[in-house]
Design an enzyme around this catalytic site. Structure first.
Site, PDB file in Angstrom:
ATOM      1  N   ASP A 162     -44.862  44.946 -17.397  1.00 54.24           N
ATOM      2  CA  ASP A 162     -45.695  44.184 -18.238  1.00 54.24           C
ATOM      3  C   ASP A 162     -44.555  43.588 -19.098  1.00 54.24           C
ATOM      4  O   ASP A 162     -45.283  42.715 -20.024  1.00 54.24           O
ATOM      5  CB  ASP A 162     -46.829  44.864 -19.201  1.00 54.24           C
ATOM      6  CG  ASP A 162     -47.890  45.177 -18.193  1.00 54.24           C
ATOM      7  OD1 ASP A 162     -48.058  44.588 -17.024  1.00 54.24           O
ATOM      8  OD2 ASP A 162     -48.660  46.008 -18.433  1.00 54.24           O
ATOM      9  N   ARG A 186     -56.202  37.176 -23.318  1.00 56.11           N
ATOM     10  CA  ARG A 186     -56.642  38.548 -22.783  1.00 56.11           C
ATOM     11  C   ARG A 186     -55.995  39.629 -23.303  1.00 56.11           C
ATOM     12  O   ARG A 186     -56.509  40.787 -23.101  1.00 56.11           O
ATOM     13  CB  ARG A 186     -56.456  38.414 -21.024  1.00 56.11           C
ATOM     14  CG  ARG A 186     -57.385  37.378 -20.362  1.00 56.11           C
ATOM     15  CD  ARG A 186     -57.337  37.575 -18.987  1.00 56.11           C
ATOM     16  NE  ARG A 186     -57.029  38.951 -18.579  1.00 56.11           N
ATOM     17  CZ  ARG A 186     -56.591  39.526 -17.535  1.00 56.11           C
ATOM     18  NH1 ARG A 186     -55.829  38.717 -16.738  1.00 56.11           N
ATOM     19  NH2 ARG A 186     -56.554  40.906 -17.238  1.00 56.11           N
TER      20      ARG A 186
HETATM   21  C1  UD1 Z   1     -51.999  49.021 -15.082  1.00 56.41           C
HETATM   22  C2  UD1 Z   1     -51.821  48.161 -16.259  1.00 56.41           C
HETATM   23  C3  UD1 Z   1     -51.090  46.809 -16.001  1.00 56.41           C
HETATM   24  C4  UD1 Z   1     -49.632  47.496 -15.760  1.00 56.41           C
HETATM   25  C5  UD1 Z   1     -49.799  48.103 -14.431  1.00 56.41           C
HETATM   26  C6  UD1 Z   1     -48.457  48.997 -13.837  1.00 56.41           C
HETATM   27  C7  UD1 Z   1     -54.228  48.610 -17.393  1.00 56.41           C
HETATM   28  C8  UD1 Z   1     -55.318  47.828 -17.826  1.00 56.41           C
HETATM   29  N1  UD1 Z   1     -53.302  47.537 -16.725  1.00 56.41           N
HETATM   30  O1  UD1 Z   1     -52.503  48.397 -14.162  1.00 56.41           O
HETATM   31  O2  UD1 Z   1     -51.014  45.956 -17.042  1.00 56.41           O
HETATM   32  O3  UD1 Z   1     -48.971  45.988 -15.050  1.00 56.41           O
HETATM   33  O4  UD1 Z   1     -50.782  49.293 -14.835  1.00 56.41           O
HETATM   34  O5  UD1 Z   1     -47.996  49.268 -15.001  1.00 56.41           O
HETATM   35  O6  UD1 Z   1     -53.814  49.501 -17.607  1.00 56.41           O
HETATM   36  N2  UD1 Z   1     -51.673  50.404  -6.342  1.00 56.41           N
HETATM   37  C9  UD1 Z   1     -52.086  50.806  -4.910  1.00 56.41           C
HETATM   38  N3  UD1 Z   1     -53.095  51.353  -4.728  1.00 56.41           N
HETATM   39  C10 UD1 Z   1     -54.034  51.615  -5.736  1.00 56.41           C
HETATM   40  C11 UD1 Z   1     -53.686  51.114  -7.042  1.00 56.41           C
HETATM   41  C12 UD1 Z   1     -52.620  50.645  -7.341  1.00 56.41           C
HETATM   42  O7  UD1 Z   1     -51.244  50.553  -4.075  1.00 56.41           O
HETATM   43  O8  UD1 Z   1     -55.237  51.833  -5.421  1.00 56.41           O
HETATM   44  C13 UD1 Z   1     -50.364  49.867  -6.571  1.00 56.41           C
HETATM   45  C14 UD1 Z   1     -50.223  48.399  -7.079  1.00 56.41           C
HETATM   46  O9  UD1 Z   1     -50.534  47.302  -6.144  1.00 56.41           O
HETATM   47  C15 UD1 Z   1     -48.863  48.567  -7.760  1.00 56.41           C
HETATM   48  C16 UD1 Z   1     -48.803  49.886  -8.318  1.00 56.41           C
HETATM   49  O10 UD1 Z   1     -49.691  50.701  -7.438  1.00 56.41           O
HETATM   50  O11 UD1 Z   1     -48.178  48.093  -6.665  1.00 56.41           O
HETATM   51  C17 UD1 Z   1     -49.192  50.143  -9.809  1.00 56.41           C
HETATM   52  O12 UD1 Z   1     -50.201  49.701 -10.114  1.00 56.41           O
HETATM   53  P1  UD1 Z   1     -51.269  50.364 -11.054  1.00 56.41           P
HETATM   54  O13 UD1 Z   1     -50.617  51.370 -11.861  1.00 56.41           O
HETATM   55  O14 UD1 Z   1     -52.502  50.755 -10.487  1.00 56.41           O
HETATM   56  O15 UD1 Z   1     -51.830  49.046 -12.151  1.00 56.41           O
HETATM   57  P2  UD1 Z   1     -53.176  49.030 -13.049  1.00 56.41           P
HETATM   58  O16 UD1 Z   1     -53.527  50.575 -13.144  1.00 56.41           O
HETATM   59  O17 UD1 Z   1     -54.075  48.318 -11.861  1.00 56.41           O
END
Ligand code: UD1
Length: 435
Positions: A314, A406
């Site tokens: 981020d 946002r």
């Molecule tokens: C949160 C943050 C976002 C930040 C991100 C990574 C919030 C509201 N948002 O988003 O600002 O950029 O963490 O620090 O807290 N992934 C999978 N499968 C899943 C879920 C995620 O493969 O079911 C992957 C994603 O595509 C990405 C990685 O895991 O490559 C990390 O994503 P994730 O930590 O889940 O991001 P968010 O929690 O959505």
């Protein structure tokens, strides 16, 4: 009609700026209020942002009464449990809304949540959310764009779950599984849990609500399920992403700026990278930092984003913006969201020399940037464009400014108070709908 930000570049900034409460912490904390069987959950230091308003609208739909007490305090109480459906119209505006899935399922035994939207930063799957909740016994189907989840006989059961994915841990999948496990029968062990400070903030609130979570801050969380949770009070941690953005702003503009409400412990990787660039962050008093640059030139660096405690994705776009005017060639690699590079083309419109190779940006520093009309594409990319506008020669117009609203509270008021020339005006060219 949309709005745009108009920035006259080249001003030195000075003064104090106060960092708001963390958006990424407040969103799951708000979702956790669904878990309380009785009492109010009072959240302090909640930023006034578009994403927070979206989450409030979703929770109201789900039967939570939310009162605004002071400017940044919300008192939340579950009034009825008639609907357990989070609608597409709201969920599609913000990905974080998926974190109502776990609490709804655990508390009400049923949840129907639209697949989320959010920033355009590549494919954002939900497989880890589904994996975590299925391990707790949930039956989950995809039905016309909605995740429909049921807990057999209304209760989830504890389990041992490995939640690491191909890109490492997931912040919101950890939050969802953690919240659900609090009301599951028996013990849950989550391995490969995300260690971000926002996850810890959530775990501390849940414990205050009556949950039993051990291992907070580590990749192994142990949760002993309890029959019920109750309301509690929590203060949202300061926004480390906003703090990092202001640090980069001070570094780029060579300004003498004091940034207040900073938890330096949450920003280790950022402070370390800034030092390599030639920018030093010093704590003047508790929670107040000064950013100091040791030479007129910023140095090129290599940086790779990683889950916490690594360098945060981020604050990747903001760093790229700074490296665009550093001396030498920098390589910035994304290991969290490999497609998160939409800002590169817009920075190049301002005279930057950046190209993309796979999941890396190769940034050749230029002497100066030139103001130009540019388009914000996602939340952090728009912050990067604001930073570029602050140092560019002439006028930068940033269209689709709703992206920045946002996640950055009162951004132009804060920058103006520091002496920047930033104005928000109606965008007669129109803004495209939120993508
Ligand atoms: C949160 C943050 C976002 C930040 C991100 C990574 C919030 C509201 N948002 O988003 O600002 O950029 O963490 O620090 O807290 N992934 C999978 N499968 C899943 C879920 C995620 O493969 O079911 C992957 C994603 O595509 C990405 C990685 O895991 O490559 C990390 O994503 P994730 O930590 O889940 O991001 P968010 O929690 O959505």
């Amino acid at each position: 009609m949309g709005e745009k930000l108009v920035i006259e570049g080249g001003r030195k900034l000075s003064g104090r700026v106060q960092v708001s409460g963390s958006k990424n912490s407040a969103l799951p904390l708000l979702a956790a209020t669904l878990l309380a069987s009785e009492g109010k959950t009072v959240l302090k230091n909640v930023p006034d942002l578009r994403d927070i308003q979206t989450q409030i609208a979703i929770l109201r739909d789900l039967g939570v009464n939310i009162e605004k007490r002071e400017p940044s305090t919300l008192a939340c109480r579950v009034e009825h449990e008639r609907s357990s459906c989070a609608r597409y119209e709201l969920v599609s505006q913000m990905r974080a809304s998926i974190c109502v899935l776990g609490p709804l399922l655990a508390k009400r035994g049923y949840a129907k949540v639209s697949l989320p939207g959010g920033c355009v930063i590549g494919l954002r799957p939900v497989d880890l959310h589904v994996k975590g909740l299925r391990a707790l016994g949930a039956e989950i189907d995809l039905d016309h764009g909605y995740l429909v989840a049921r807990a057999p006989k209304g209760r989830l059961r504890g389990a041992r779950i490995f939640l690491g994915g191909s890109m490492g841990s997931s912040v919101l999948a950890t939050a969802n599984t953690l919240m659900a496990a609090c009301l599951a029968d028996g013990k849950t062990i989550i391995e490969g849990a995300a260690c971000e400070p926002e996850v810890n903030d959530l775990a501390h609130l849940l414990n205050r609500m009556g949950a039993t979570i051990e291992g907070i801050g580590t990749p192994q969380l142990t949760i002993t399920g309890v029959p019920e949770l109750h309301g509690a009070t929590a203060t949202v941690i300061p926004d480390r992403i906003e703090a990092g953005t202001f640090m980069v702003a001070a570094a780029m503009t060579g300004s003498d700026m004091l940034i207040e409400n900073v938890v330096l412990d949450h920003l280790g990787a950022v402070v370390d990278k800034l030092a390599e660039v030639g920018v030093y962050v010093r704590e003047e008093e508790e929670g107040v930092v000064r950013v100091h640059r040791d030479s007129p030139d910023l140095r090129a660096v290599h940086m790779t984003t990683l889950p916490y405690p690594g360098y945060p994705t981020d604050i990747q776009a903001q760093l790229v913006s700074m490296l665009a005017v550093a001396k030498g060639i920098s390589v910035v690699t994304e290991k969290v969201f490999p497609d998160r590079f939409i800002h590169l083309a817009e920075l190049n419109r301002m005279g930057a020399d950046i190209h993309k190779e796979g999941a890396s940006a190769i940034v050749r520093g230029v002497e100066k940037l030139a103001g130009a009309p540019v388009m914000a594409s996602d939340l952090r990319a728009s912050a990067a464009l604001v930073l570029a506008g602050l140092v560019a020669e002439g006028t930068t117009e940033i269209h689709r400014v709703y992206h920045i609203d946002r996640g950055y509270e009162k951004i132009e008021a804060k920058l103006k108070a520091l002496g920047a020339s930033v104005t928000r005006v109606e965008d007669k060219t129109g803004g495209a709908p939120c993508d």
